[in-house]
Motif scaffolding. Structure first.
Motif, PDB file in Angstrom:
ATOM      1  N   LEU A 128       0.726  -1.306   0.010  1.00 26.45           N
ATOM      2  CA  LEU A 128      -0.226  -0.006  -0.070  1.00 26.45           C
ATOM      3  C   LEU A 128       0.604   1.268   0.038  1.00 26.45           C
ATOM      4  O   LEU A 128       2.097   1.283   0.621  1.00 26.45           O
ATOM      5  CB  LEU A 128      -0.909   0.050   1.327  1.00 26.45           C
ATOM      6  CG  LEU A 128      -2.090  -1.009   1.293  1.00 26.45           C
ATOM      7  CD1 LEU A 128      -2.637  -0.837   2.500  1.00 26.45           C
ATOM      8  CD2 LEU A 128      -3.134  -0.698   0.231  1.00 26.45           C
TER       9      LEU A 128
ATOM     10  N   THR B 132      -1.956   6.010   2.255  1.00 26.84           N
ATOM     11  CA  THR B 132      -2.936   5.133   2.422  1.00 26.84           C
ATOM     12  C   THR B 132      -2.875   4.570   3.958  1.00 26.84           C
ATOM     13  O   THR B 132      -3.829   4.603   4.732  1.00 26.84           O
ATOM     14  CB  THR B 132      -3.061   4.253   1.381  1.00 26.84           C
ATOM     15  OG1 THR B 132      -3.133   4.599   0.098  1.00 26.84           O
ATOM     16  CG2 THR B 132      -4.300   3.582   1.856  1.00 26.84           C
TER      17      THR B 132
ATOM     18  N   LEU C  44      -0.639   6.273  -6.162  1.00 30.75           N
ATOM     19  CA  LEU C  44      -1.923   5.434  -5.597  1.00 30.75           C
ATOM     20  C   LEU C  44      -2.382   4.607  -6.669  1.00 30.75           C
ATOM     21  O   LEU C  44      -2.337   4.795  -7.818  1.00 30.75           O
ATOM     22  CB  LEU C  44      -3.024   6.440  -5.489  1.00 30.75           C
ATOM     23  CG  LEU C  44      -2.470   7.431  -4.043  1.00 30.75           C
ATOM     24  CD1 LEU C  44      -3.849   8.565  -4.170  1.00 30.75           C
ATOM     25  CD2 LEU C  44      -2.338   6.657  -2.980  1.00 30.75           C
TER      26      LEU C  44
ATOM     27  N   ASP D  91      -5.009   1.003  -2.899  1.00 33.92           N
ATOM     28  CA  ASP D  91      -5.103   1.715  -1.945  1.00 33.92           C
ATOM     29  C   ASP D  91      -6.729   2.162  -1.711  1.00 33.92           C
ATOM     30  O   ASP D  91      -7.254   2.317  -0.708  1.00 33.92           O
ATOM     31  CB  ASP D  91      -4.564   2.996  -2.461  1.00 33.92           C
ATOM     32  CG  ASP D  91      -2.680   2.789  -2.510  1.00 33.92           C
ATOM     33  OD1 ASP D  91      -2.329   2.456  -1.244  1.00 33.92           O
ATOM     34  OD2 ASP D  91      -2.249   2.844  -3.504  1.00 33.92           O
TER      35      ASP D  91
ATOM     36  N   MET E 271      -9.021   1.961   1.690  1.00 36.79           N
ATOM     37  CA  MET E 271      -9.602   2.966   2.080  1.00 36.79           C
ATOM     38  C   MET E 271     -11.236   2.763   2.187  1.00 36.79           C
ATOM     39  O   MET E 271     -11.789   3.157   3.395  1.00 36.79           O
ATOM     40  CB  MET E 271      -9.542   4.539   1.304  1.00 36.79           C
ATOM     41  CG  MET E 271      -8.232   4.961   1.368  1.00 36.79           C
ATOM     42  SD  MET E 271      -7.533   5.369   3.184  1.00 36.79           S
ATOM     43  CE  MET E 271      -8.609   6.509   3.699  1.00 36.79           C
TER      44      MET E 271
END
Length: 263
Positions: free
Chosen positions: A20, A24, A241, A245, A249
């Motif tokens: 990741l 994040t 990203l 990620d 989230m």
């Protein structure tokens, strides 16, 4: 004696959590810690515990290392439990002399101690799965918007990362000094808690000298490599990203929504 402490250490790996983006992981950790304060029932704490176990399992970090991260703070956990157990009013369950245990105090003691354990586990997982350099980049990128109001983003990120990086080094140094003092007849593992604390005082002087010496050596090494802060600094690997990620989230947001629903 302190070799089992894993606070601030990084363990390389290729798990989903390792891959990741550091931004994040930092934001996820902050959101998880914030979500802990939404939990008020045993069911909500059960959800948090299950989520933490799932994250530790996905990270492939051995469970014994996670338990080792809790070990140095057992005294704080015990004090937290006892304070809530003995000072919270409620229906008395057990009384002995001036002390009384209430049902509300027992519940608060368990939940507050569990809250601290969850906080330690998830915070430790951030450093277990993120190298210091990547963590610096992540913190700096998150602080970049505040540069417009004069916040030294790079310097703050570097200071935080160096502090984290030096925790294992200082623990190792403390362990080495303790062993040297024991060889000279010092005693650290017997006597009352106050006596043990007094015995620790002779460790502070050599530990401070060693810490300042290491800081001076690090500053000299950085200057020798022409380090000049974050201006015009390039990176070998730029942060980007990815889909994972977004998945991470979404999982955190799902956890927060669940906790709000259970509240």
């Amino acid at each position: 004696m302190l070799s089992g402490i894993t606070l601030g250490q990084y363990f390389p790996g290729a798990s989903f959590i390792h891959q990741l983006d550091p931004r994040t992981k930092i934001l996820g950790t902050v959101l998880f810690i914030s979500s802990i304060f939404l939990a008020e029932t045993y069911l909500a704490y059960g959800v948090l515990v299950l989520f933490s176990i799932l994250v530790v399992g996905i990270s492939r970090i051995p469970a014994r290392l996670v338990f080792k991260s809790i070990k140095p703070l057992w005294l704080i956990l015990l004090i937290t439990f006892l304070i809530h157990l003995l000072t919270t009013p409620g229906a008395i369950v057990l009384a002995a002399g001036p002390f009384a245990i209430t049902d509300t105090g027992l519940r608060q003691g368990i939940l507050m101690s569990l809250r601290l354990v969850l906080l330690i586990v998830i915070s430790s997982l951030l450093t277990f799965t993120t190298s210091p350099i990547v963590l610096t980049d992540g913190i700096e990128r998150l602080l970049n918007p505040f540069k417009r109001i004069g916040v030294p983003a790079h310097e703050l990120a570097m200071m935080m990362t160096i502090a984290l990086r030096f925790i294992p080094t200082l623990i190792e140094e403390t362990d080495r000094i303790m062993k040297a003092q024991i060889a000279r007849g010092a005693e650290f593992s017997s006597g009352s808690l106050l006596k043990r604390a007094q015995n620790m005082i002779p460790l502070l002087v050599p530990l401070f000298i060693s810490a300042f010496r290491r800081a001076d050596e690090l500053a000299t090494a950085m200057e020798a490599r022409c380090y000049r802060g974050g201006d015009n600094r390039t990176r070998m690997k730029e942060l980007r990203l990815a889909l994972r990620d977004g998945v991470a989230m979404a999982a955190i947001i799902g956890l927060i929504v669940t906790l709000v629903w259970l509240k």
